[in-house]
Design an enzyme around this catalytic site. Sequence first.
Site, mmCIF file in Angstrom:
data_model
loop_
_atom_site.group_PDB
_atom_site.id
_atom_site.type_symbol
_atom_site.label_atom_id
_atom_site.label_comp_id
_atom_site.label_asym_id
_atom_site.label_seq_id
_atom_site.Cartn_x
_atom_site.Cartn_y
_atom_site.Cartn_z
ATOM 1 N N HIS A 319 -28.151 -63.591 20.563
ATOM 2 C CA HIS A 319 -28.496 -64.583 19.548
ATOM 3 C C HIS A 319 -27.364 -65.578 19.448
ATOM 4 O O HIS A 319 -26.196 -65.224 19.591
ATOM 5 C CB HIS A 319 -28.738 -63.886 18.198
ATOM 6 C CG HIS A 319 -29.416 -64.757 17.183
ATOM 7 N ND1 HIS A 319 -28.734 -65.672 16.415
ATOM 8 C CD2 HIS A 319 -30.723 -64.840 16.812
ATOM 9 C CE1 HIS A 319 -29.589 -66.288 15.616
ATOM 10 N NE2 HIS A 319 -30.788 -65.805 15.827
ATOM 11 N N ASP A 377 -36.639 -61.194 17.769
ATOM 12 C CA ASP A 377 -37.775 -61.639 18.578
ATOM 13 C C ASP A 377 -38.281 -60.546 19.517
ATOM 14 O O ASP A 377 -39.459 -60.529 19.869
ATOM 15 C CB ASP A 377 -37.388 -62.874 19.395
ATOM 16 C CG ASP A 377 -37.025 -64.052 18.509
ATOM 17 O OD1 ASP A 377 -37.818 -64.357 17.605
ATOM 18 O OD2 ASP A 377 -35.956 -64.649 18.710
#
Length: 443
Positions: A319, A377
Amino acid sequence: MADNDTNRPDTTQKMSPSATISIGTRQAELPVRSGTIGPDVVDIRKLAQDLGVYSFDPGYGETASCQSSITYIDGDEGVLLHRGYPIDQLAMNASFPEVAYLLLYGELPNAQEYCDFRENLKEHALLHEQIRNFFNGFRRDAHPMAILCGTVGALSAFYHDGIDISNPASRDLSARRLIAKVPTIAAWAYKYSQGEPFVYPNDDYSFSENFLAMMFSRPNTRYRVNPVLARAMDRIFILHADHEQNASTSTVRLVGSTGANPFACIAAGIAALWGPAHGGANEAVLAMLEQIGKRENIPAFIEQVKNRESGVRLMGFGHRVYKNFDPRAKILQQTYHEVVSELKLAHDPMFDLAIELERIAVEDPYFIQRKLYPNVDFYSGLILRALGIPTSMFTVLFAVARTVGWVSQWREMIEEPGQRIGRPRQLYTGAARRDFRPFSNRN
């Protein structure tokens, strides 16, 4: 709105010593500001005035674009706080409307405030009946995000009493309307793409139960909401509700700084979220798993990922902000296994593949050294797939959840004293001044 109480955290900004910046013989003292927690910030608003230069920060990755008391992220430690509350405590104990109230008003609601707020959202969940006509104007194969973006922007044509941004009551009304109506628009976008009748909101359901019912119930059958799946949907909404000054939130703030009506601001946020680098990452995870195909193909795929020249990426890992484990991913990891167990999907090849890929990746020194852990995700797409939601709706659901954060950030910005229109500067690299020449003098 929540009453003030003596337990409310002190968010008063404290001043630290100034920072000295020198350019040649010129020198400037710039104030250093300290927030409640987190790194100090150098206030560069007088940088050009004192030194005649601007800062250069493409993507604004090192720039604090605003002052906010809503969400705090410590990417190195894997911390996400909403109004001071850890995200895991909220996701595991609160409902989505509770979190929405917290983000909007700064405090968790008491029992009566929660009841009133929840009932108010149910009241506003209905759409003006003429909005149905908008859907007939779209092609049947229109992307649901296109429908959502266009229809949300059009709400300003129906709710004139909610667009006076100078009126606090009007701002609050618009915020509640958007939180309540965006899920209905989203569910109807899905129904339209399937050629099925629209399903109206049902006051007997909770927020997440109602969304699932509008998505999957039909007039000719009785729909029963599975509580495990509704809880999973609620957690997905909570975990995507706000995430500090990301691209779409910054877009909402920038558009809002012009004085645009709140419906236009949220439509702009939806458009920004639509970008595959922002809201479409969970779709990419499923595409990656489909590309891998089988468990025995995972080692070869991992080797391709390690080869930077291959162009193959491990989607759903790492991320931009979190340099540790994404705290939202831990919650969805547990939720994912709850859903798989409830739906008896343990032998589904896709889920078996995902579990094995996760196991190999988190144990591989290559990814450990680079702190590439599963992010939100990786699991959200798997859960949505298990719920029967098509990939075209993934970003739409993201927008349903993030609307809460957008309207909270928008309200905070509008109510900030001395708020100014957003106007970034640039580093110009084009031609210097030159004079116009007629055709006869051009080569």
